[in-house]
Design a protein around this motif. Structure first.
Motif, PDB file in Angstrom:
ATOM      1  N   LEU A  21       0.836  -1.208   0.000  1.00 17.04           N
ATOM      2  CA  LEU A  21       0.000   0.000   0.000  1.00 17.04           C
ATOM      3  C   LEU A  21       0.866   1.251   0.000  1.00 17.04           C
ATOM      4  O   LEU A  21       0.617   2.197  -0.752  1.00 17.04           O
ATOM      5  CB  LEU A  21      -0.933   0.009   1.210  1.00 17.04           C
ATOM      6  CG  LEU A  21      -2.121  -0.934   1.150  1.00 17.04           C
ATOM      7  CD1 LEU A  21      -2.806  -1.021   2.505  1.00 17.04           C
ATOM      8  CD2 LEU A  21      -3.095  -0.476   0.090  1.00 17.04           C
ATOM      9  N   ALA A  22       1.890   1.245   0.839  1.00 15.38           N
ATOM     10  CA  ALA A  22       2.773   2.408   0.927  1.00 15.38           C
ATOM     11  C   ALA A  22       3.490   2.674  -0.385  1.00 15.38           C
ATOM     12  O   ALA A  22       3.620   3.829  -0.808  1.00 15.38           O
ATOM     13  CB  ALA A  22       3.799   2.201   2.048  1.00 15.38           C
ATOM     14  N   LYS A  23       3.932   1.619  -1.056  1.00 16.46           N
ATOM     15  CA  LYS A  23       4.651   1.791  -2.319  1.00 16.46           C
ATOM     16  C   LYS A  23       3.788   2.467  -3.374  1.00 16.46           C
ATOM     17  O   LYS A  23       4.300   3.137  -4.268  1.00 16.46           O
ATOM     18  CB  LYS A  23       5.155   0.446  -2.832  1.00 16.46           C
ATOM     19  CG  LYS A  23       6.332  -0.076  -2.035  1.00 16.46           C
ATOM     20  CD  LYS A  23       6.907  -1.397  -2.464  1.00 16.46           C
ATOM     21  CE  LYS A  23       6.262  -2.222  -3.483  1.00 16.46           C
ATOM     22  NZ  LYS A  23       6.880  -3.545  -3.687  1.00 16.46           N
ATOM     23  N   HIS A  24       2.481   2.334  -3.268  1.00 21.80           N
ATOM     24  CA  HIS A  24       1.589   2.908  -4.277  1.00 21.80           C
ATOM     25  C   HIS A  24       0.866   4.163  -3.808  1.00 21.80           C
ATOM     26  O   HIS A  24       0.495   4.993  -4.643  1.00 21.80           O
ATOM     27  CB  HIS A  24       0.573   1.852  -4.721  1.00 21.80           C
ATOM     28  CG  HIS A  24       1.215   0.692  -5.408  1.00 21.80           C
ATOM     29  ND1 HIS A  24       1.626   0.756  -6.725  1.00 21.80           N
ATOM     30  CD2 HIS A  24       1.559  -0.529  -4.957  1.00 21.80           C
ATOM     31  CE1 HIS A  24       2.187  -0.397  -7.051  1.00 21.80           C
ATOM     32  NE2 HIS A  24       2.161  -1.191  -6.000  1.00 21.80           N
ATOM     33  N   GLU A  25       0.670   4.316  -2.508  1.00 18.89           N
ATOM     34  CA  GLU A  25      -0.163   5.407  -2.004  1.00 18.89           C
ATOM     35  C   GLU A  25       0.587   6.486  -1.230  1.00 18.89           C
ATOM     36  O   GLU A  25       0.088   7.589  -1.079  1.00 18.89           O
ATOM     37  CB  GLU A  25      -1.274   4.839  -1.096  1.00 18.89           C
ATOM     38  CG  GLU A  25      -2.157   3.807  -1.762  1.00 18.89           C
ATOM     39  CD  GLU A  25      -2.978   4.388  -2.898  1.00 18.89           C
ATOM     40  OE1 GLU A  25      -3.397   5.548  -2.824  1.00 18.89           O
ATOM     41  OE2 GLU A  25      -3.198   3.656  -3.887  1.00 18.89           O
ATOM     42  N   ARG A  29      -1.118  10.062  -1.414  1.00 26.06           N
ATOM     43  CA  ARG A  29      -2.493   9.752  -1.036  1.00 26.06           C
ATOM     44  C   ARG A  29      -2.618   9.155   0.364  1.00 26.06           C
ATOM     45  O   ARG A  29      -3.723   8.852   0.813  1.00 26.06           O
ATOM     46  CB  ARG A  29      -3.109   8.809  -2.068  1.00 26.06           C
ATOM     47  CG  ARG A  29      -3.307   9.499  -3.422  1.00 26.06           C
ATOM     48  CD  ARG A  29      -4.017   8.621  -4.411  1.00 26.06           C
ATOM     49  NE  ARG A  29      -3.244   7.445  -4.733  1.00 26.06           N
ATOM     50  CZ  ARG A  29      -2.788   7.133  -5.941  1.00 26.06           C
ATOM     51  NH1 ARG A  29      -3.057   7.921  -6.953  1.00 26.06           N
ATOM     52  NH2 ARG A  29      -2.088   6.040  -6.156  1.00 26.06           N
ATOM     53  N   TRP A  30      -1.490   8.958   1.030  1.00 22.25           N
ATOM     54  CA  TRP A  30      -1.508   8.449   2.408  1.00 22.25           C
ATOM     55  C   TRP A  30      -0.430   9.188   3.205  1.00 22.25           C
ATOM     56  O   TRP A  30       0.526   8.603   3.684  1.00 22.25           O
ATOM     57  CB  TRP A  30      -1.258   6.955   2.401  1.00 22.25           C
ATOM     58  CG  TRP A  30      -1.463   6.253   3.701  1.00 22.25           C
ATOM     59  CD1 TRP A  30      -2.048   6.743   4.841  1.00 22.25           C
ATOM     60  CD2 TRP A  30      -1.070   4.913   4.015  1.00 22.25           C
ATOM     61  NE1 TRP A  30      -2.053   5.802   5.830  1.00 22.25           N
ATOM     62  CE2 TRP A  30      -1.456   4.666   5.344  1.00 22.25           C
ATOM     63  CE3 TRP A  30      -0.439   3.905   3.301  1.00 22.25           C
ATOM     64  CZ2 TRP A  30      -1.225   3.447   5.970  1.00 22.25           C
ATOM     65  CZ3 TRP A  30      -0.208   2.705   3.927  1.00 22.25           C
ATOM     66  CH2 TRP A  30      -0.596   2.469   5.245  1.00 22.25           C
ATOM     67  N   PRO A  31      -0.589  10.500   3.361  1.00 17.64           N
ATOM     68  CA  PRO A  31       0.463  11.295   3.989  1.00 17.64           C
ATOM     69  C   PRO A  31       0.728  10.939   5.455  1.00 17.64           C
ATOM     70  O   PRO A  31       1.832  11.140   5.949  1.00 17.64           O
ATOM     71  CB  PRO A  31      -0.045  12.733   3.857  1.00 17.64           C
ATOM     72  CG  PRO A  31      -1.506  12.619   3.639  1.00 17.64           C
ATOM     73  CD  PRO A  31      -1.729  11.301   2.955  1.00 17.64           C
ATOM     74  N   GLY A  32      -0.246  10.369   6.132  1.00 13.76           N
ATOM     75  CA  GLY A  32      -0.072  10.053   7.545  1.00 13.76           C
ATOM     76  C   GLY A  32       0.436   8.656   7.827  1.00 13.76           C
ATOM     77  O   GLY A  32       0.398   8.203   8.975  1.00 13.76           O
TER      78      GLY A  32
END
Length: 119
Positions: A21-25, A29-32
């Motif tokens: 998820l982190a590699k894509h977002e 889109r997932w700053p936190g």
């Protein structure tokens, strides 16, 4: 079920899912993400929660900075690398808190064991 009773493979899979998820977002889109992993791994967290958070961060760092795993493009690798660099202080704080929690748990366990032996 309860994460404490799930097999190691399930906990490892959860961590790897977070990495994907982190590699894509992350970070757009997932700053936190780092703050959320920090919260997952600290603040009264159980050992399994700490393990998932630490494995996820470790694997993400390995994939971004090493040759393990797949990052879609070099541009994306550079973006993730910059985001990791910017999150270094937060990650270091998390590691300190996890270390302190582990040391407190160890001290409590050895103190309880010593009290049992003394009886």
């Amino acid at each position: 079920g309860d994460l404490d009773t799930e097999p190691h493979l399930v906990r490892e899979s959860l961590a790897l899912l977070l990495v994907e998820l982190a590699k894509h977002e992350w970070p757009a889109r997932w700053p936190g993400m780092v703050k959320e992993l920090h919260a997952l791994g600290t603040a009264g967290a159980r050992a399994t929660q700490r393990q998932i958070a630490l494995v996820a961060l470790t694997q993400l760092i390995n994939e971004v900075c090493g040759e393990v795993g797949e990052i879609p493009t070099e541009e994306r690798r550079a973006e993730l690398s910059a985001a990791l660099s910017g999150a270094t202080e937060e990650m270091a704080g998390m590691l300190r808190e996890v270390w302190n929690a582990q040391m407190q748990a160890y001290a409590a366990a050895t103190s309880a064991a010593a009290a049992t032996v003394a009886q």
